[in-house]
Each structure stands twice: as C-alpha cells, then as structure tokens.
Design an enzyme around this catalytic site. Structure first.
Site, short mmCIF file in Angstrom:
data_model
loop_
_atom_site.label_atom_id
_atom_site.label_comp_id
_atom_site.label_asym_id
_atom_site.label_seq_id
_atom_site.Cartn_x
_atom_site.Cartn_y
_atom_site.Cartn_z
N ASN A 7 61.22 -16.08 -61.81
CA ASN A 7 61.67 -16.34 -63.18
C ASN A 7 61.64 -14.99 -63.92
OD1 ASN A 7 62.05 -17.16 -65.79
ND2 ASN A 7 60.41 -18.69 -65.79
N HIS A 179 65.18 -26.63 -71.17
CA HIS A 179 64.03 -27.24 -70.47
C HIS A 179 64.47 -28.34 -69.50
CE1 HIS A 179 61.73 -26.32 -74.43
NE2 HIS A 179 61.51 -25.33 -73.57
N HIS A 207 58.83 -32.56 -73.98
CA HIS A 207 58.35 -31.24 -73.52
C HIS A 207 57.93 -30.49 -74.78
CE1 HIS A 207 58.62 -27.53 -70.88
NE2 HIS A 207 58.55 -27.02 -72.10
N LEU A 208 56.61 -30.45 -75.03
CA LEU A 208 56.12 -29.86 -76.27
C LEU A 208 55.27 -28.64 -75.95
CD1 LEU A 208 54.96 -33.23 -77.91
CD2 LEU A 208 57.21 -32.16 -78.08
N ASN A 210 55.47 -23.95 -76.65
CA ASN A 210 55.92 -22.96 -77.63
C ASN A 210 57.33 -23.27 -78.09
OD1 ASN A 210 54.04 -21.10 -78.39
ND2 ASN A 210 54.21 -19.96 -76.47
N GLY A 211 58.19 -23.58 -77.10
CA GLY A 211 59.50 -24.15 -77.37
C GLY A 211 59.37 -25.62 -77.03
N ARG A 284 46.89 -24.57 -81.35
CA ARG A 284 45.43 -24.60 -81.36
C ARG A 284 44.87 -23.97 -82.63
NH1 ARG A 284 45.43 -22.34 -75.35
NH2 ARG A 284 47.22 -21.32 -76.34
N GLY A 332 52.02 -30.99 -75.22
CA GLY A 332 52.12 -32.36 -74.69
C GLY A 332 51.02 -32.69 -73.70
N GLU A 333 50.62 -31.70 -72.90
CA GLU A 333 49.60 -31.95 -71.87
C GLU A 333 48.17 -31.86 -72.42
OE1 GLU A 333 50.40 -29.17 -68.64
OE2 GLU A 333 52.51 -29.71 -68.72
N ASN A 334 48.00 -31.06 -73.51
CA ASN A 334 46.64 -30.74 -73.93
C ASN A 334 46.20 -31.30 -75.27
OD1 ASN A 334 45.80 -28.87 -71.74
ND2 ASN A 334 47.59 -27.73 -72.44
P1 AMP Z 1 53.81 -23.70 -73.27
O1 AMP Z 1 54.96 -23.07 -73.98
O2 AMP Z 1 54.16 -24.94 -72.54
O3 AMP Z 1 53.02 -22.73 -72.45
O4 AMP Z 1 52.82 -24.17 -74.44
C1 AMP Z 1 52.13 -23.26 -75.22
C2 AMP Z 1 51.51 -23.94 -76.40
O5 AMP Z 1 50.68 -25.03 -76.00
C3 AMP Z 1 50.57 -23.03 -77.15
O6 AMP Z 1 51.23 -22.25 -78.09
C4 AMP Z 1 49.64 -23.99 -77.82
O7 AMP Z 1 50.14 -24.26 -79.11
C5 AMP Z 1 49.72 -25.25 -77.01
N1 AMP Z 1 48.43 -25.59 -76.42
C6 AMP Z 1 47.88 -25.14 -75.29
N2 AMP Z 1 46.64 -25.68 -75.12
C7 AMP Z 1 46.44 -26.49 -76.16
C8 AMP Z 1 45.36 -27.34 -76.57
N3 AMP Z 1 44.26 -27.44 -75.86
N4 AMP Z 1 45.52 -28.04 -77.71
C9 AMP Z 1 46.64 -27.93 -78.44
N5 AMP Z 1 47.67 -27.15 -78.11
C10 AMP Z 1 47.57 -26.44 -76.99
#
Ligand code: AMP
Length: 398
Positions: A7, A179, A207-208, A210-211, A284, A332-334
């Site tokens: 990537n 995505h 899919h939640l 950064n984007g 966060r 979405g996962e966290n």
């Molecule tokens: P990604 O683009 O999928 O890597 O997601 C990144 C975003 O996930 C970060 O900017 C955080 O805002 C969010 N994130 C990661 N861990 C957590 C968490 N434990 N609780 C809330 N948001 C999180």
C-alpha cells in the site's frame, strides 16, 4: 502461495507478507518519510524486529529494503524472493475504468495513470509503488485491487449527482465512494458469521476511522455509500467536514477571496472533529476532553454521532429492510460508547445490543441482544487479506 501486499502513499510504503495456505501474516511493516529522512519498521510473528531510521531516497530503495528484510538470513521469513508468488497493490481510485481487481499490464497501468485526475493524492504514489515492485521483483505477477470497485454496482440514482448530465459525461463527475475493500470484507465476513448467503442479506457497514464511510450493502453488492466523487462527502471525520451545503465554498470565496483549492484543503485537513473541538481530530482526545467538560469537544462528538445515526437511518429507509449492522475501523472497532449511543437511537428499527458484549475493543464479536430484530457485529477490517485473496484468485487463474 506467498503474497506480498503493498500500500503505497506519497512518502510511505506499507507491506504485509501472507502465507495463503492459512492466511497467516508472516511479516509486515512500514517504510515512511520516503524521500525525506527515512524510517522503516519490520515485524514478524515474534514481534518488532527493527524500527529504525534508514536512508529511503525513493520508493525503489524502500521496496528493495523490504525484500532484503523478508529474505534476511537471520530474521527473514522466506529464503528467497522467488518464493513470493505475486504482489497485490492497493489502489484508491479505480474511477470509471475498473469494475474489478486486475492483473497489472501496460494497459492497466495506463488506466491508473488516466485516473490521476480524479485521484490526484493517491494514484500517482500507487503507480510509483507498482513500478518500484516491477524493478525489484521482475517477473513476479502483480495485481491491483481498487477501493472503488465494490461501489461500482450502485444504481444510477445513487451513483450520479443531480446536476446536468454533461458533467458526468464529459468530466466523469459522479460518486465513486471509498473504503470499498473494507466494506466488502466486513460484509462478506458478516454473512459468513451469520451462516447466510450474502445474496440474501441487507447489511449496513460502518467504517469509522480517521476517514469514515457507511455503505448500504444489498444482496452482497453496494447499493449506496456515503463518500462521493472524493472522500470528503458523507460523515463528519477527523479533519474532513463531510457533506455540507456546496455553496459554502462559493460563499467563503466571495467573503474572503480564499482560492478554491485552499478552501478544499481547509475542508479536507483542517475541518471535521479537529475544527469543531479545536483540540484534535482523534476521537480518543475528544472523548477525553468531553468527559472533562469541554463544550466544543462535546459538540464535535455529537456531530459525529449525528452523522453516523443519519446515514444508518437513511440507508435503512433506502434498503427497506436491514438484516445486520457492522462496525469496523479505528472508531467502529474500539469506541464502545459511540456504538452504544448510536444503537440506542436505532431501537425504533428493532436494534437492541448487549451492552456487556459491546464493552470490548478490536475484537470480532456479535453484540446483538436477545429479542433484537437486527443483528449487530463488530468486525475488525482486513483490507490487506482481501487484497491478498483477490491477488491469489487472479494469479491462479492466469
Ligand atoms: P483508522 O483510520 O481506522 O486507523 O482509525 C483511527 C481513529 O480511530 C483514530 O483517529 C481514533 O480516533 C480512533 N480510535 C482508535 N482507538 C480508539 C479508541 N480506543 N476509542 C475511540 N476511538 C479510537
């Protein structure tokens, strides 16, 4: 078959080496600050092997160092680069030319080049990555997997904007989404977890990260998605404003004289959660500030919740029936609190989640409560595995 997934960004190169017999990741890592001061890390099953500054003058050198690490006598995971059966590349913009993943040929490369106009930030570095790979691994087949192809099945009423047809016909102005590889992976995995044929199911995938984008998946195919011509449309994101009244652009221009390119830049990099909270684009930091009583952080988080609820509600209405909702990517996962607050509002649709099961991070888990009419899942996304699977299928069919 051993497959390398690559990537490439403008100054970075992420890689993962898969053994497709058991889908195991043999090694992975990131080369960053390519063309600047250079940094590389390399991880195997045993953990991080190195994480250091190295000279990375261009993507070709980065690619060579990846191969050197993978084949190193001491910490490598393969003995020779000839063991790599194929390379799969992630390409963000497949635009109006690509409906599926493709084996790389001169024609395919020319197509990706043509699409640089509508993918100016992502397609040029991806081409650099493809060319660097060809140089370092001559004779190894390459495959391109596009983020947009999953969305090519959108019907015209979702695909096009309500503006005169000539803009779509002459300039390809339409909704491409993004995505797609993630939405495809989690929707297919969701059907698998439900023990059902994707063709029978309507799934809303969120899919939640950064984007962020939300997709209505009808019978295994994308019916509608929240991102559009570019990944700026749709939800409120870390630094992107999401959907706004388009005249905001001309109004700001008329009031301030700020060039359109700078306004677009502001809406992409200095807007969203970052702009509203005036703290950070990272969810966060915002959640923490909100808990400490910061009002702007509270408004930023409420805007995010509002946009997630609105798209799920809109897609439920468009689909007419929903079997499952999936949460994936960083937020979405966290973010259990976000999932709970969103799902609480969907009670009227028959969504009920188990709050204890929901209280987890980054795990693949069904969080549906007893009596719920719609099933809800957290499914960690795995775009790299999806790319590796497409690559294997195409190369084996060659
Ligand atoms: P990604 O683009 O999928 O890597 O997601 C990144 C975003 O996930 C970060 O900017 C955080 O805002 C969010 N994130 C990661 N861990 C957590 C968490 N434990 N609780 C809330 N948001 C999180």
């Amino acid at each position: 078959m051993i497959i390398l997934v690559v990537n490439t960004g403008s100054s970075s190169l992420k890689y993962q080496l898969f053994d497709m017999d058991d889908h195991k990741v043999l090694a992975k890592g990131l080369c960053e600050r390519i063309g600047q001061d250079g940094h590389m890390n390399y991880k195997t099953e045993a953990g991080t092997v190195f994480d250091k500054d190295v000279a990375l003058p261009d993507h070709g050198v980065a690619m060579q160092l990846v191969i050197d690490a993978l084949t190193d006598k001491e910490y490598g995971v393969i003995s020779d680069m000839s063991e790599i059966g194929a390379v799969g590349h992630r390409i963000v913009q497949g635009g109006y030319l690509f409906d599926k993943s493709e084996i790389i040929t001169d024609e395919v490369e020319a197509g990706i080049e043509e699409l640089c106009v509508i993918g100016p930030l992502h397609n040029p570095p991806a081409l650099v990555g493809i060319r660097a790979c060809k140089k370092v691994l001559p004779g190894t087949p390459g495959v391109v997997v596009f983020d947009t192809t999953f969305h090519r099945t959108m019907p015209d009423e979702c695909k096009y904007y309500a503006i005169p047809w000539e803009y779509a016909e002459k300039y390809h102005v339409q909704r491409y989404g993004a995505h797609g590889t993630s939405h495809r992976y989690v929707s297919e995995r969701c059907a698998e977890l439900m023990g059902r044929d994707p063709a029978e199911l309507n799934i809303i995938t969120c899919h939640l990260g950064n984007g962020s984008s939300i997709t209505a998946v009808k019978g295994g195919k994308c019916y509608d998605t929240s991102m559009g011509l570019t990944p700026l449309e749709g939800l409120v994101m870390g630094t992107r404003c999401g959907s706004i009244d388009p005249t905001v652009v001309s109004f700001i221009y008329e009031q301030t004289g700020m060039p359109v390119k700078e306004i677009t830049d502001m809406m992409t990099k200095k807007a969203g959660l970052l702009a509203v909270s005036e703290i950070s684009g990272d969810c966060r930091d915002i959640t923490k500030a909100e808990a400490e009583g910061n009002y702007k952080a509270h408004v930023a988080r409420e805007m995010l919740l509002r946009s997630v609820k609105r798209f799920i509600g809109a897609y439920a209405a468009e689909l007419g029936h929903v079997d499952a909702i999936v949460f994936t990517a960083g937020i979405g996962e966290n973010d259990a609190d976000l999932r709970e607050k969103v799902c609480d509002n969907l009670g009227f649709m028959g969504v009920k989640i188990d709050k204890e099961k929901n209280n987890c991070r980054g795990q693949e888990v069904e969080i549906t409560a007893e009596g719920s009419e719609i099933r809800t899942f957290i499914i960690p996304t795995n775009e790299e595995l999806m790319i590796a699977m497409d690559t294997q299928a195409l190369v084996e069919a060659m």
